[in-house]
Design a protein around this motif. Sequence first.
Motif, short mmCIF file in Angstrom:
data_model
loop_
_atom_site.label_atom_id
_atom_site.label_comp_id
_atom_site.label_asym_id
_atom_site.label_seq_id
_atom_site.Cartn_x
_atom_site.Cartn_y
_atom_site.Cartn_z
N ASN A 109 0.82 -1.21 0.00
CA ASN A 109 0.00 0.00 0.00
C ASN A 109 0.85 1.27 0.00
O ASN A 109 0.49 2.27 -0.62
CB ASN A 109 -0.96 -0.02 1.19
CG ASN A 109 -2.16 -0.91 0.94
OD1 ASN A 109 -3.01 -0.59 0.12
ND2 ASN A 109 -2.23 -2.04 1.63
N GLN A 113 0.87 4.21 -2.85
CA GLN A 113 0.81 5.63 -2.51
C GLN A 113 1.87 6.42 -3.27
O GLN A 113 1.59 7.50 -3.81
CB GLN A 113 1.00 5.80 -1.00
CG GLN A 113 1.28 7.22 -0.52
CD GLN A 113 0.05 8.13 -0.56
OE1 GLN A 113 -0.98 7.78 -1.14
NE2 GLN A 113 0.16 9.31 0.03
N TRP A 175 -6.85 2.05 -4.61
CA TRP A 175 -6.45 3.45 -4.45
C TRP A 175 -5.86 3.95 -5.77
O TRP A 175 -4.85 3.43 -6.23
CB TRP A 175 -5.43 3.60 -3.33
CG TRP A 175 -5.89 3.09 -2.01
CD1 TRP A 175 -5.50 1.94 -1.39
CD2 TRP A 175 -6.84 3.70 -1.12
NE1 TRP A 175 -6.14 1.79 -0.18
CE2 TRP A 175 -6.97 2.86 0.02
CE3 TRP A 175 -7.59 4.87 -1.18
CZ2 TRP A 175 -7.82 3.15 1.07
CZ3 TRP A 175 -8.45 5.17 -0.12
CH2 TRP A 175 -8.55 4.34 0.99
N TYR A 179 -3.27 9.38 -0.83
CA TYR A 179 -3.91 9.77 0.42
C TYR A 179 -3.49 11.19 0.78
O TYR A 179 -2.40 11.63 0.46
CB TYR A 179 -3.47 8.88 1.58
CG TYR A 179 -3.31 7.40 1.32
CD1 TYR A 179 -2.12 6.76 1.67
CD2 TYR A 179 -4.33 6.66 0.77
CE1 TYR A 179 -1.96 5.41 1.48
CE2 TYR A 179 -4.18 5.30 0.56
CZ TYR A 179 -2.99 4.68 0.91
OH TYR A 179 -2.84 3.33 0.71
N THR A 183 -8.04 12.15 3.90
CA THR A 183 -8.60 10.97 3.22
C THR A 183 -9.28 10.03 4.21
O THR A 183 -8.72 9.71 5.26
CB THR A 183 -7.49 10.20 2.48
OG1 THR A 183 -6.92 11.04 1.48
CG2 THR A 183 -8.06 8.95 1.81
#
Length: 602
Positions: A109, A113, A175, A179, A183
């Motif tokens: 993750n 990002q 996603w 973020y 968020t």
Amino acid sequence: MKNIAKYIVIASLVSSAWACDDLFEPAIENIMDENKMDTDPRYVDQILGSAYILMPYPGVTGENNSDNRNDVATDDAVSNNIDNAYLTMATGGWTSRTGKSVDNWRDRNASIQFVNLVLKHVDNTVFANDEATNAMFRDRLKGEAYGLRALNMYFLLQNYAGLDASGELLGVQIWTEPYTAETDMNVPRSTFAQCMERLLEDVRNASELLPYEYSDAASANDVPEKYKAIGATLDGYNRVFGASTFLRMSGRIAQAVGSQAALLAASPAFSNGSGVTWETAANQAAAVLDHIGGPAGLAKNGHIWYSDSEVGNAPTETVSHAEVIWRSRHGENSDIEKECFPPSLYGKGRINPTQNLVDAFPMANGYPITESEGNYDSSNPYANRDPRLALYIVTNGSQLGINNSVINTGVDAGNNDGINKESGHSTRTGYYMRKLLRNDASPNPTSTVNKNHATTYIRYTEIFLNYAEAANEVWGPTGTGGHSYSAYDVIKAIRKRALGEGVEGGDRYLESIKGNKEKMRELIRNERRLELCFEGARFWDLRRWNSDLNTLNSTARGVSINGSSYNYIDVETRDYKDYMIYGPLPYDDVLKFSNIEQNKGW
């Protein structure tokens, strides 16, 4: 809430298995506001570099390299390191709080990002004074980002996709925007099918934006028309897409990731709800293989790509072995030998192949050892076997190391190489791993010999096996589905490479089953087990095949040899539950976010 700064900090704390920060100038080190990406092209590259650093592959250097290999959680191997996390998982200790999964969730993750940050800012950044070169830089960086996002989604699905309480097949959260501090992270998981749609779209975007492979164009005529049309020069094209960019995400790599993901999605554990068919999986693999002419392009020495002669003593960073689709930089060391050589060669013997795996290697004539036509001799069990057995596994009496030392793994061994010696570094199964190790390297502390090593991330043999598996399921052993080769053709080429030209009467076993889809499936799966052993494939293969508990919990076996006596022994039991076909989401994230549903059973 999570914020951008947290994920930028993660990159600075993570050690790079690839040392890919060497690709970025200056080195990744500063924490700055994301909007600086709009005015500093180096910062865009550094943020993308953070995504590369977090890639999910075992390292080529460093202590405990062998502990990254999940083969020891299958029936193929055990570890003699009692603290090995996969050993804990395999023997009843796998929970949503333990195992490698928690770190993988964070890193995948975080990597997404980083690529989303790049995609947000890259079109605002000026990378070159002339418009054409600037456009090419933007295309390349966007293409890399899409490819890396697809890669991370593949590993997330492999680790965390599963059934919810109602039986629906879920993937992970999707996603596509970075973020921010505002968020809302408490969003539910998307379906597996939605995740695959996003992944395959990212693969298509990467393939359109990136060259199939990076190399210097020889003349202006070799510059693609779309860039000529906007005024690109030969020097400008080579600056952006030339050989200096060789180890970064390319169109070929993106398509290979698409093949891996499509095979996962078409497999029994995921097919009911993935939106992906066996035909799609076969076509995804063929998209890669057609570039090398199908089975005719199978690398002659691809099954020994890691050996002394194939790695070579002076590799270049802009050329790979014909077997390799994607690899790390080369590193000169003897680290993995230190981890996996037997004690007499100054190693820790960490990965011990099982009797289960040894028995999976056929005879030299291609027949399984259980078939009478194979002429297996139980009193001389390593004679007349598939040559890959000797290439991949150290058996009793094998020679290994710079001085071709004879390795005695029996109970009568006069040193700590023998089975279950008290050193903690001896074999538990009667076998040591040979594959991935260089015979000409030595971890001897008084006269260390370091040699070039590289971790191969994706190689062609895996994609060939992907195609064979999918093609057999949708078109049968000899059907082609409009391609120029079948599952049978692929397996014939792989086995011919392994067994050699001299098999009397040809590969009679393969010929005897080529009309039987079920027998061909069994053979393809076994060839995959052999060719990809110790490369982290079987742990996930057993799960995507929706294997029953008897298979998942096959006891790891070994052999205790005393002179000419072979005593086959149980070494380590497995303790998986039926719901462990799918892995757990990390406990803390499920606890923290009420809308993230855990997989059934966990």
